[in-house]
Design a protein around this motif. Structure first.
Motif, PDB file in Angstrom:
ATOM      1  N   ARG A 213       0.829  -0.931   0.058  1.00 20.82           N
ATOM      2  CA  ARG A 213       0.014   0.111   0.051  1.00 20.82           C
ATOM      3  C   ARG A 213       0.908   1.155  -0.049  1.00 20.82           C
ATOM      4  N   PRO A 214       0.623   2.242  -0.837  1.00 21.95           N
ATOM      5  CA  PRO A 214       1.543   3.429  -0.793  1.00 21.95           C
ATOM      6  C   PRO A 214       1.302   4.099   0.565  1.00 21.95           C
ATOM      7  N   LEU A 215       2.431   4.849   1.033  1.00 16.66           N
ATOM      8  CA  LEU A 215       2.415   5.407   2.246  1.00 16.66           C
ATOM      9  C   LEU A 215       2.707   6.825   2.237  1.00 16.66           C
ATOM     10  N   TRP A 216       2.408   7.401   3.103  1.00 16.39           N
ATOM     11  CA  TRP A 216       3.181   8.860   3.301  1.00 16.39           C
ATOM     12  C   TRP A 216       4.306   8.821   3.504  1.00 16.39           C
TER      13      TRP A 216
ATOM     14  N   LEU B  89      -9.704   8.309  12.621  1.00 17.49           N
ATOM     15  CA  LEU B  89      -8.222   8.156  12.364  1.00 17.49           C
ATOM     16  C   LEU B  89      -7.773   6.784  12.536  1.00 17.49           C
ATOM     17  N   ALA B  90      -8.376   6.137  13.830  1.00 17.32           N
ATOM     18  CA  ALA B  90      -8.062   5.061  14.336  1.00 17.32           C
ATOM     19  C   ALA B  90      -8.545   3.925  13.319  1.00 17.32           C
ATOM     20  N   VAL B  91      -9.638   4.017  12.956  1.00 16.34           N
ATOM     21  CA  VAL B  91     -10.457   3.015  12.417  1.00 16.34           C
ATOM     22  C   VAL B  91      -9.533   2.823  10.861  1.00 16.34           C
ATOM     23  N   GLY B  92      -9.118   4.082  10.204  1.00 19.76           N
ATOM     24  CA  GLY B  92      -8.544   3.997   8.967  1.00 19.76           C
ATOM     25  C   GLY B  92      -7.279   3.449   9.163  1.00 19.76           C
ATOM     26  N   GLN B  93      -6.466   3.818  10.035  1.00 13.15           N
ATOM     27  CA  GLN B  93      -5.204   3.406  10.318  1.00 13.15           C
ATOM     28  C   GLN B  93      -5.054   1.958  10.622  1.00 13.15           C
ATOM     29  N   ARG B  94      -6.089   1.307  11.401  1.00  8.25           N
ATOM     30  CA  ARG B  94      -6.393  -0.007  11.762  1.00  8.25           C
ATOM     31  C   ARG B  94      -6.594  -0.826  10.433  1.00  8.25           C
ATOM     32  N   MET B  95      -7.733  -0.429   9.854  1.00  8.63           N
ATOM     33  CA  MET B  95      -8.128  -1.314   8.879  1.00  8.63           C
ATOM     34  C   MET B  95      -7.198  -1.210   7.360  1.00  8.63           C
TER      35      MET B  95
ATOM     36  N   ALA C 103      -9.625   7.410   4.710  1.00 15.29           N
ATOM     37  CA  ALA C 103      -8.641   7.093   3.707  1.00 15.29           C
ATOM     38  C   ALA C 103      -7.525   7.733   3.756  1.00 15.29           C
ATOM     39  N   PHE C 104      -7.168   8.977   4.281  1.00 12.88           N
ATOM     40  CA  PHE C 104      -5.962   9.628   4.601  1.00 12.88           C
ATOM     41  C   PHE C 104      -5.065   8.485   5.639  1.00 12.88           C
ATOM     42  N   ALA C 105      -5.993   8.075   6.587  1.00 11.33           N
ATOM     43  CA  ALA C 105      -5.312   7.432   7.858  1.00 11.33           C
ATOM     44  C   ALA C 105      -4.880   6.136   7.342  1.00 11.33           C
ATOM     45  N   SER C 106      -5.706   5.462   6.331  1.00 13.12           N
ATOM     46  CA  SER C 106      -5.039   4.140   5.646  1.00 13.12           C
ATOM     47  C   SER C 106      -3.700   4.190   5.158  1.00 13.12           C
ATOM     48  N   TYR C 107      -3.219   5.334   4.537  1.00 10.53           N
ATOM     49  CA  TYR C 107      -1.933   5.280   4.088  1.00 10.53           C
ATOM     50  C   TYR C 107      -0.851   5.415   5.273  1.00 10.53           C
ATOM     51  N   ASN C 108      -1.302   5.378   6.371  1.00  8.91           N
ATOM     52  CA  ASN C 108      -0.047   5.717   7.311  1.00  8.91           C
ATOM     53  C   ASN C 108       0.565   4.292   7.700  1.00  8.91           C
ATOM     54  N   GLN C 109       1.575   4.468   8.289  1.00  3.89           N
ATOM     55  CA  GLN C 109       2.458   3.519   9.100  1.00  3.89           C
ATOM     56  C   GLN C 109       1.456   3.080  10.016  1.00  3.89           C
ATOM     57  N   PRO C 110       1.482   1.634  10.386  1.00  2.00           N
ATOM     58  CA  PRO C 110       0.769   1.356  11.604  1.00  2.00           C
ATOM     59  C   PRO C 110       0.965   1.685  12.832  1.00  2.00           C
ATOM     60  N   SER C 111       2.196   2.068  13.154  1.00  2.63           N
ATOM     61  CA  SER C 111       2.443   2.712  14.247  1.00  2.63           C
ATOM     62  C   SER C 111       2.563   4.042  14.630  1.00  2.63           C
ATOM     63  N   THR C 112       1.804   4.848  13.408  1.00  6.33           N
ATOM     64  CA  THR C 112       1.640   6.313  13.913  1.00  6.33           C
ATOM     65  C   THR C 112       0.968   6.715  14.977  1.00  6.33           C
ATOM     66  N   ASN C 113       1.266   7.655  15.792  1.00 10.08           N
ATOM     67  CA  ASN C 113       0.523   7.984  17.032  1.00 10.08           C
ATOM     68  C   ASN C 113      -0.797   8.825  16.829  1.00 10.08           C
ATOM     69  N   CYS C 114      -1.727   8.176  16.123  1.00 13.33           N
ATOM     70  CA  CYS C 114      -3.134   9.060  15.557  1.00 13.33           C
ATOM     71  C   CYS C 114      -3.739   9.669  16.606  1.00 13.33           C
TER      72      CYS C 114
ATOM     73  N   ILE D  85       7.665   7.318  -2.718  1.00 15.06           N
ATOM     74  CA  ILE D  85       9.080   7.384  -2.545  1.00 15.06           C
ATOM     75  C   ILE D  85       9.626   6.988  -1.268  1.00 15.06           C
ATOM     76  N   GLU D  86       8.845   6.767  -0.335  1.00 14.99           N
ATOM     77  CA  GLU D  86       9.308   6.390   0.891  1.00 14.99           C
ATOM     78  C   GLU D  86      10.381   5.215   1.013  1.00 14.99           C
ATOM     79  N   ASN D  87      11.159   4.979   1.964  1.00 19.08           N
ATOM     80  CA  ASN D  87      12.544   4.003   1.796  1.00 19.08           C
ATOM     81  C   ASN D  87      11.638   3.176   3.085  1.00 19.08           C
ATOM     82  N   GLY D  88      10.508   3.158   3.425  1.00 21.98           N
ATOM     83  CA  GLY D  88      10.105   2.341   4.734  1.00 21.98           C
ATOM     84  C   GLY D  88       9.705   0.889   4.314  1.00 21.98           C
ATOM     85  N   ILE D  89       8.693   0.624   4.990  1.00 19.38           N
ATOM     86  CA  ILE D  89       8.379  -0.931   4.980  1.00 19.38           C
ATOM     87  C   ILE D  89       7.923  -1.177   3.692  1.00 19.38           C
TER      88      ILE D  89
END
Lengths: 592, 222
Positions: A5-8, A63-69, A261-272, B192-196
């Motif tokens: 999945r693309p990430l920020w 945000l939590a739902v998006g990041q979790r799912m 949608a925005f939160a779904s592109y987060n790293q799971p460990s982000t402090n939402c 671009i990220e070089n993460g996981i």
């Protein structure tokens, strides 16, 4: 084999994306109006209480739902419970309606921005009538800024039934607006992540410049004093509390699926949790900041109008009584009026009907919201400033940034579920999907460029995304707390981020917020039912002002359709899933 | 005898120039409004200049080239400053028709304004409407030019992004093999990220079969 999945690129992009989505036009043109109507400084009390009790918990939840799912709204809610895929679908439908009508505001902002490069500004002078002896009649009755908005920009028809044709200038601006949005969402988070740096930060630069300019304007302090004087009796008015809750709710853009949608592109460990608090605080402080700027501009405009009114009275008296030019000033006006009334009673009584009572308070009390504030009131204030072209360009550029920032969130809410779905993403590349969505929205949006387009815009603005959203968010909270299970969600969050869930959030999610939303929902419904026939404001060219008219039947039907199409998704999809399962399992009832 | 004649002449003059008289026009000046501290006082010399300007305007009308300053009569000067004036014929027994005076003044309005450093609003001829200057209209409206510029820039940017996306995808598929691990794909990914590279908590559809999704375990860890 899956694509990851693309990430920020970094958490800052995510925060900026949320800020640029949440901080939108409502902060600039709705909050100052509410502040003025419900007690000035004292409105901040219900506003901040609602922020803490309703805004932050709901934002954190989404945000939590998006990041979790880690999926768009449809997938996320389907993961929570297959019967609740309808919630996601309702969000997508609401987002679709929103992006349809929201971009026309960007088109209008473009139109004004393009016209700001002229000297004099086109809305500062009335055009001449056909024999060049005076000004155009409609412009004389209204004001030059109203004329430019209603006649030159919208070319508005007298009622919603007269649709008129598509205005090609507006259609071009709409096309440009959609092209710019397409450019920003073309590559998904990669392009969006870079654009949000601008759309989040530039409005603040302009606001700061405007703050400095606004505070130094003549008469700005009148507006600020008027706004910030608290009228504490408004705290007892239930409407103040309801409007504070509604403003927080809609200002954060909950329920559209954009935050998920925005939160779904987060790293799971982000402090939402931290991000939720930051974003909601920034959103509210921007509202307050923008209203300081707005009120200094109001004060300037009111003072300017008051002084023009006084000058007109002075001129009238000077001409009627042939007094020496420059003798009458604002300070001795009352005395001289008294003297003239006693010395020349006959002539004075002739002139008296034409003398208007100039009052600074009545100028300040004109409260405007929405497009009227930005395109009529602000332009009127800008045209009287020195170097008005510069201020006009800055202002409309800021509006554009705010609008495009919100559009990025709206389109993300639609595109994320589409690109998540395997069916679509296997056949079409991301660019084509975004292109199709933009094209469809642009073509439908041409409706708003017709002569009656502004009336349709008001319909969409008032009904497409208000009531359904309350229902959607209510079902969301109930789903997370009771269907998925608050304990399970809590443990999931702990595993994901490593932090325990504070008791405060649990209390809010399980109890307070749902109750608040239910009461808002009840209030809205009862308000609609009690007002009976729905009415709208139509522009009457012969009088040069707005008149109230009733909606025709087909417009009411469309309103009903708008509200129903998103809300009905929830029960229909649940029903559909239930039936499909029953059929699949034959006679065995599903294990609940 | 001479005194009598003088009085007779001034009496006739007085009759010709009267407030609301036939063919008389009222003029209103707002000198202090226009010039502020630089305002000049209105005296008989200024009146003389005014009469000269009106006579000058009348001389431009065909058949009236012989108008003299003495043919212009001014009366009822107030403190405002406002007064009435008429233009008489050379024999001074009747006033010239209002229409002629009106046309003459309208055509030379700018010169008259200029002589007194005033404009149409501060030097008013009541009942003589001024011709308003139309706003300058360039042949191509400015907004279209700027629109065209922005439009072209945006289209070019969109094309560039789309083309580079297509090129990237073509490079990816022509690249080492399809069996490229997700790592490689992720490097060429649009992010671009070089993460996981791989998503440890990947719960997307494809790994989850919806038909079996109801029951207990979703992904509660531990």
């Amino acid at each position: 084999m899956e694509k990851a999945r693309p990430l920020w690129a970094n958490p800052l992009q995510f925060v900026f994306a949320c800020i640029s989505y949440a901080v939108g036009l409502g902060n600039v043109w709705r909050f100052p109006y509410l502040c003025q109507m419900y007690g000035g400084g004292s409105f901040l009390v219900p506003y901040i209480i609602m922020l803490v009790v309703e805004g932050m918990p709901l934002l954190y939840l989404e945000l939590a739902v998006g990041q979790r799912m880690r999926q768009g709204s449809i997938g996320a809610w389907r993961t929570i419970s297959p019967y609740l895929g309808g919630v996601g679908l309702a969000s997508v439908v609401a987002s679709f309606f929103l992006s349809m009508y929201y971009n026309i505001i960007n088109a209008w902002a473009f139109w004004y921005l393009l016209h700001s490069f002229q000297d004099p500004l086109p809305w500062s002078v009335c055009p001449l009538n056909s024999n060049r002896t005076g000004y155009d009649e409609e412009c004389e009755k209204a004001s030059s800024t109203q004329y430019f908005w209603y006649r030159k920009t919208l070319n508005i028809s007298p009622s919603i039934q007269d649709s008129g044709g598509v205005q090609w200038e507006q259609a071009l601006c709409l096309l440009l607006a959609w092209l710019v949005v397409y450019l920003c969402i073309l590559r998904g988070t990669e392009s969006t992540g870079k654009v949000v740096y601008f759309t989040a930060l530039l409005p603040y630069c302009v606001l700061i410049i405007y703050l400095v300019r606004g505070l130094t304007l003549h008469g700005a302090t009148n507006g600020l004093a008027y706004m910030f004087t608290p009228k504490l009796e408004q705290l007892a008015n239930p409407k103040a509390w309801i409007n504070a809750a509604t403003q927080i709710f809609f200002s954060l853009g909950l329920g559209f699926g954009s935050l998920i949608a925005f939160a779904s592109y987060n790293q799971p460990s982000t402090n939402c949790q931290k991000h939720a608090i930051i974003v909601s605080l920034i959103n509210s402080s921007t509202s307050i900041f923008a209203s300081v700027v707005t009120f200094s501009i109001y004060g300037f405009k009111a003072t300017f109008n008051y002084e023009s009114c006084l000058n007109k009275v002075i001129l009238l008296l000077t001409n009627s009584f042939d007094l020496e030019d420059g003798f009458l000033t604002a300070s001795n006006l009352e005395q001289v009026k008294g003297y003239l009334a006693s010395a020349f009673p006959g002539k004075y009584s002739e002139v008296l009907p034409q003398i208007r009572n100039c009052s600074l308070e009545s100028e300040l009390a004109t409260a405007v919201q929405g497009t009227g504030l930005s395109f009529i009131v602000y332009t009127e204030a800008i045209k009287n400033m020195a170097a008005s072209q510069l201020w006009s360009v800055l202002y409309f550029f800021m509006l554009l940034m705010l609008g495009i920032g919100s559009m990025l969130g709206n389109t993300a809410a639609i595109l994320t579920p589409l690109t998540d779905s395997k069916v679509i993403s296997s056949h079409l590349p991301k660019e084509a999907v975004s292109g199709l969505v933009c094209l469809v929205n642009c073509v439908i949006g041409l409706v708003f460029t017709m002569e009656a387009g502004n009336y349709w815009f008001d319909i969409f603005n008032d009904y497409a995304a208000t009531l359904p959203l309350l229902l959607i968010v209510l079902v969301e909270i109930v789903a997370v707390c009771y269907v998925f299970g608050l304990r399970r969600f809590e443990s999931d969050l702990k595993a994901m981020t490593g932090r325990t869930l504070n008791w405060y959030w649990k209390a809010m999610w399980a109890g307070v917020s749902p109750l608040l939303i239910i009461s808002l929902f009840v209030f809205y419904l009862s308000d609609y039912i009690l007002t009976g026939t729905l009415q709208y404001q139509a522009w009457d060219a012969s009088q040069g002002q707005l008149v109230t008219k009733d909606y025709p039947l087909y417009a009411l039907a469309i309103i009903g359709l708008l509200v129903a199409s998103s809300t009905m998704c929830i029960p229909l999809v649940a029903l559909g899933t239930f039936i499909v399962r029953c059929l699949k399992r034959g006679d065995t009832p599903p294990v609940a | 005898m001479l005194c009598l004649l003088f009085f007779l002449v001034t009496a006739i003059h007085a009759e010709l120039c009267q407030p609301d008289g036939e063919n008389a026009f009222k003029v209103r000046l707002s000198i202090r409004t226009a010039l502020g501290d630089n305002a000049y006082a209105w005296d008989t010399n200024e009146e003389y200049l005014f009469k000269a300007m009106v006579a000058f305007s009348m001389r431009k009308v065909p058949n009236r080239e012989t108008t003299e300053i003495s043919h212009v009569l001014v009366c009822n000067v107030t403190q405002r400053v406002s007064f009435w004036f008429v233009v008489t014929d050379p024999l001074k027994n009747h006033t010239l028709p209002a229409v002629e005076v009106q046309t003459a003044i309208r055509m030379n309005r700018n010169r008259i304004n200029g002589a007194f450093f005033l404009n149409d609003q501060t030097l008013e001829f009541l009942k003589i409407p001024s011709t308003l200057a139309p706003p300058t209209d360039p042949s191509v409206p400015i907004w279209i030019i700027i629109f065209g510029v922005i439009f072209c820039i945006v289209i070019v940017a969109v094309m560039l992004l789309i083309l580079s996306g297509i090129r990237q995808r073509r490079r990816m598929s022509k690249g080492p093999t399809e069996m490229d691990d997700s790592e490689d794909k992720c490097e060429n990914m649009i992010t671009i990220e070089n993460g996981i590279p791989c998503d440890p908590l990947d719960t997307k559809g494809g790994h989850i079969n919806d038909a079996f999704m109801t029951e207990d375990e979703r992904l509660t860890p531990l």
